[in-house]
Design an enzyme around this catalytic site. Structure first.
Site, PDB file in Angstrom:
ATOM      1  N   HIS A  81       0.837  -1.203   0.000  1.00 28.30           N
ATOM      2  CA  HIS A  81       0.000   0.000   0.000  1.00 28.30           C
ATOM      3  C   HIS A  81       0.873   1.255   0.000  1.00 28.30           C
ATOM      4  O   HIS A  81       1.811   1.357   0.773  1.00 28.30           O
ATOM      5  CB  HIS A  81      -0.938   0.009   1.209  1.00 28.30           C
ATOM      6  CG  HIS A  81      -2.138  -0.860   1.010  1.00 28.30           C
ATOM      7  ND1 HIS A  81      -3.338  -0.641   1.636  1.00 28.30           N
ATOM      8  CD2 HIS A  81      -2.328  -1.957   0.233  1.00 28.30           C
ATOM      9  CE1 HIS A  81      -4.220  -1.559   1.253  1.00 28.30           C
ATOM     10  NE2 HIS A  81      -3.621  -2.371   0.413  1.00 28.30           N
ATOM     11  N   TYR A 103      -9.260   5.564   7.661  1.00 26.98           N
ATOM     12  CA  TYR A 103      -9.420   5.899   9.082  1.00 26.98           C
ATOM     13  C   TYR A 103     -10.437   7.035   9.133  1.00 26.98           C
ATOM     14  O   TYR A 103     -10.197   8.092   8.555  1.00 26.98           O
ATOM     15  CB  TYR A 103      -8.100   6.383   9.684  1.00 26.98           C
ATOM     16  CG  TYR A 103      -7.019   5.317   9.821  1.00 26.98           C
ATOM     17  CD1 TYR A 103      -6.184   4.994   8.760  1.00 26.98           C
ATOM     18  CD2 TYR A 103      -6.826   4.650  11.031  1.00 26.98           C
ATOM     19  CE1 TYR A 103      -5.179   4.039   8.897  1.00 26.98           C
ATOM     20  CE2 TYR A 103      -5.826   3.692  11.178  1.00 26.98           C
ATOM     21  CZ  TYR A 103      -5.015   3.391  10.110  1.00 26.98           C
ATOM     22  OH  TYR A 103      -4.022   2.441  10.247  1.00 26.98           O
ATOM     23  N   PRO A 126      -4.324   0.315  18.890  1.00 30.23           N
ATOM     24  CA  PRO A 126      -4.148  -0.204  17.524  1.00 30.23           C
ATOM     25  C   PRO A 126      -4.116   0.860  16.426  1.00 30.23           C
ATOM     26  O   PRO A 126      -3.719   0.566  15.301  1.00 30.23           O
ATOM     27  CB  PRO A 126      -5.358  -1.132  17.340  1.00 30.23           C
ATOM     28  CG  PRO A 126      -6.362  -0.663  18.329  1.00 30.23           C
ATOM     29  CD  PRO A 126      -5.590  -0.110  19.493  1.00 30.23           C
ATOM     30  N   LYS A 167       0.964  -0.294  15.165  1.00 30.39           N
ATOM     31  CA  LYS A 167       2.380  -0.394  15.510  1.00 30.39           C
ATOM     32  C   LYS A 167       2.751  -1.605  16.367  1.00 30.39           C
ATOM     33  O   LYS A 167       3.930  -1.916  16.530  1.00 30.39           O
ATOM     34  CB  LYS A 167       2.829   0.882  16.235  1.00 30.39           C
ATOM     35  CG  LYS A 167       2.868   2.105  15.348  1.00 30.39           C
ATOM     36  CD  LYS A 167       3.940   1.965  14.288  1.00 30.39           C
ATOM     37  CE  LYS A 167       3.882   3.043  13.250  1.00 30.39           C
ATOM     38  NZ  LYS A 167       4.201   2.582  11.895  1.00 30.39           N
ATOM     39  N   TYR A 189       4.093   6.417   9.915  1.00 32.59           N
ATOM     40  CA  TYR A 189       3.242   5.283   9.529  1.00 32.59           C
ATOM     41  C   TYR A 189       4.064   4.182   8.861  1.00 32.59           C
ATOM     42  O   TYR A 189       3.851   2.993   9.121  1.00 32.59           O
ATOM     43  CB  TYR A 189       2.114   5.761   8.603  1.00 32.59           C
ATOM     44  CG  TYR A 189       0.960   4.785   8.509  1.00 32.59           C
ATOM     45  CD1 TYR A 189      -0.068   4.809   9.431  1.00 32.59           C
ATOM     46  CD2 TYR A 189       0.920   3.830   7.494  1.00 32.59           C
ATOM     47  CE1 TYR A 189      -1.125   3.915   9.359  1.00 32.59           C
ATOM     48  CE2 TYR A 189      -0.130   2.927   7.409  1.00 32.59           C
ATOM     49  CZ  TYR A 189      -1.154   2.978   8.343  1.00 32.59           C
ATOM     50  OH  TYR A 189      -2.192   2.084   8.263  1.00 32.59           O
TER      51      TYR A 189
HETATM   52  C1  PHB Z   1      -6.224  -4.184  10.909  1.00 34.49           C
HETATM   53  O1  PHB Z   1      -6.236  -4.455   9.708  1.00 34.49           O
HETATM   54  O2  PHB Z   1      -6.624  -4.986  11.761  1.00 34.49           O
HETATM   55  C2  PHB Z   1      -5.718  -2.854  11.327  1.00 34.49           C
HETATM   56  C3  PHB Z   1      -5.213  -1.983  10.370  1.00 34.49           C
HETATM   57  C4  PHB Z   1      -4.747  -0.742  10.735  1.00 34.49           C
HETATM   58  C5  PHB Z   1      -4.777  -0.361  12.055  1.00 34.49           C
HETATM   59  C6  PHB Z   1      -5.258  -1.221  13.021  1.00 34.49           C
HETATM   60  C7  PHB Z   1      -5.740  -2.475  12.659  1.00 34.49           C
HETATM   61  O3  PHB Z   1      -4.338   0.875  12.403  1.00 34.49           O
END
Ligand code: PHB
Ligand code: APR
Length: 394
Positions: free
Chosen positions: A75, A204, A296, A300, A388
């Site tokens: 990505h 997000y 989450p 990280k 990130y």
């Molecule tokens: C996930 O795919 O479970 C996931 C992806 C990004 C995040 C947290 C969890 O920031």
């Protein structure tokens, strides 16, 4: 009492313990992993799946990158949705071409188990009452029981890779440990479904009703989350209600495109920031979730486990190869320096995107100003991208 000996005794067969044992094996260093659960139980845990380049490279070097490279997705960016619009964060542009790999932690664990098995690595499953002894001296050992029989594992070093609830951290003397913790006043309700992801890239979303995240494991497996009260129960969330809430929190175009289906996993996870210092006492070293937890947001957790294992394995390799203990002596400081920066990023991204029940009108204005600033500043976007994709290992 049955006795055996190894060079490094590892507690826990999560990603940290498995990766450590694999990396050490390739350098001719022997280890045994003691895991409390069965392999099926470990593989049943659904966790994040955003891999920094550092982790992806480590997996390749450890000879377990083939399936990730074949099935994972690279990505180049992600979206932040707020105020009815969408902000695209470009990862590669501001970071000299760095990207992230989307590949589930469950799959990494599966690949590592397979590699350890192929190479004759020793993993003792269903090891009960694992206890470290004599970590202050030159001859530490672990005791455990299995099927009612008592065992002893002598080793040179013990690696505590046993997660947040493990025994390792508790085995350090209380007066040497300092812990830092923040518990957030909400959780994430997560759903896994065999549906095509709503978007090529992650979204997000910040919304008045709470945060939401659209993630994925593959083109046919989606992972979605919505912020929920801390004391909520999955029983309160039939699939229909989950999908409706997710749609409400997403930008209209995404909500319209969302393909829903039956959930194949549904769970609520609390959000916590936690760090323990130091990561070493005598011959016991802590790594991964045993030492630190991040919320989450930003994904990280797994990546920090990988950088810990990078520093720890280098220290152990230098010890055995060159009789050089500097890497082991600096392990705690080096790993923690990186941990704290990832803690900061996860905390700030959590603050940026969630609804905090205690927030007043001023806090909400600050949060919105932060998002508006990010949207208008390529410098702020570059800083977000840099974090990130993952800060350098040294
Ligand atoms: C996930 O795919 O479970 C996931 C992806 C990004 C995040 C947290 C969890 O920031
Ligand atoms: N004895 C033996 N094994 C134990 C014990 C114990 N007393 N306590 C816990 N374990 C095992 C657990 O069953 C688990 O398999 O240790 C393992 C720890 O694995 P993880 O919790 O996955 O921790 P880690 O390997 O550090 O991986 C970090 O996992 O939680 C996510 O976000 C985190 O993605 C990150 C990654």
């Amino acid at each position: 009492m049955k006795s055996e000996r190894t060079q490094v005794g590892i507690i826990g067969a999560g990603p940290s313990g498995l990766l450590l044992s694999q990396v050490l094996h390739l350098e001719g260093i022997d280890s045994v992993i003691l895991e409390r659960r069965t392999q099926d139980y470990v593989l049943g845990r659904i966790r994040a799946g955003v891999l920094e380049q550092g982790l992806a490279d480590m997996l390749r070097q450890a000879g377990v990158g083939a399936r990730m490279d074949a099935e994972g997705e690279v990505h180049h960016g992600f979206d932040i949705a707020f105020g009815g619009g969408r902000l695209h964060i470009d990862l590669a542009g501001p970071t000299g071409g760095k990207t992230v790999m989307i590949y589930g932690q469950t799959e990494i664990t599966r690949d590592l188990f397979a590699a350890r098995e192929r190479m004759g690595g020793r993993i003792v499953h269903e090891a009960e009452d694992v206890t470290p002894h004599d970590i202050d001296g030159d001859a530490p050992y672990l005791t455990f029981s299995r099927n009612g029989e008592n065992h002893r594992l002598d080793c040179d070093f013990i690696a505590g890779c046993d997660g947040f609830h493990g025994v390792s951290r508790r085995s350090m003397p209380a007066d040497v440990l300092k812990t830092y913790e923040k518990v957030y006043p909400f959780g994430w309700l997560g759903v896994l479904s065999e549906t095509p992801p709503v978007s090529e890239e992650l979204i997000y979303a910040s919304h008045d009703r709470g945060f939401a995240l659209c993630s994925l494991r593959s083109r046919v497996l989606s992972r979605y989350y919505v912020q929920c009260p801390l004391d909520d129960d999955v029983a309160n969330w039939p699939d229909e209600k989950f999908w409706n809430e997710l749609k409400t929190r997403l930008p209209a175009d995404a909500a319209a495109r969302l393909v829903t289906g039956p959930s194949i996993e549904k769970s609520i996870a609390p959000l916590r920031s936690f760090v323990t210092e130091p990561l070493r006492h005598g011959r016991l070293f802590l790594a991964g979730d045993a030492a630190h937890i991040v919320p989450p947001t930003g994904a990280k957790g797994l990546n920090l486990a990988a950088s810990d294992i990078f520093f720890l394995s280098r220290g152990l390799i230098a010890h055995y190869r060159q009789d050089d203990d500097r890497g082991l002596e600096t392990y705690s400081a080096k790993a923690l320096a990186r941990v704290w920066k990832a803690e900061r990023f996860s905390w700030s991204m959590t603050k940026l995107l969630h609804v905090f029940p205690e927030d007043g009108a001023f806090d909400l204005k600050m949060q919105r100003a932060e998002l508006d600033y990010l949207a208008g500043s390529s410098v702020a976007q570059a800083a977000m991208a840099e974090n990130y994709v993952g800060l350098p290992y040294e």
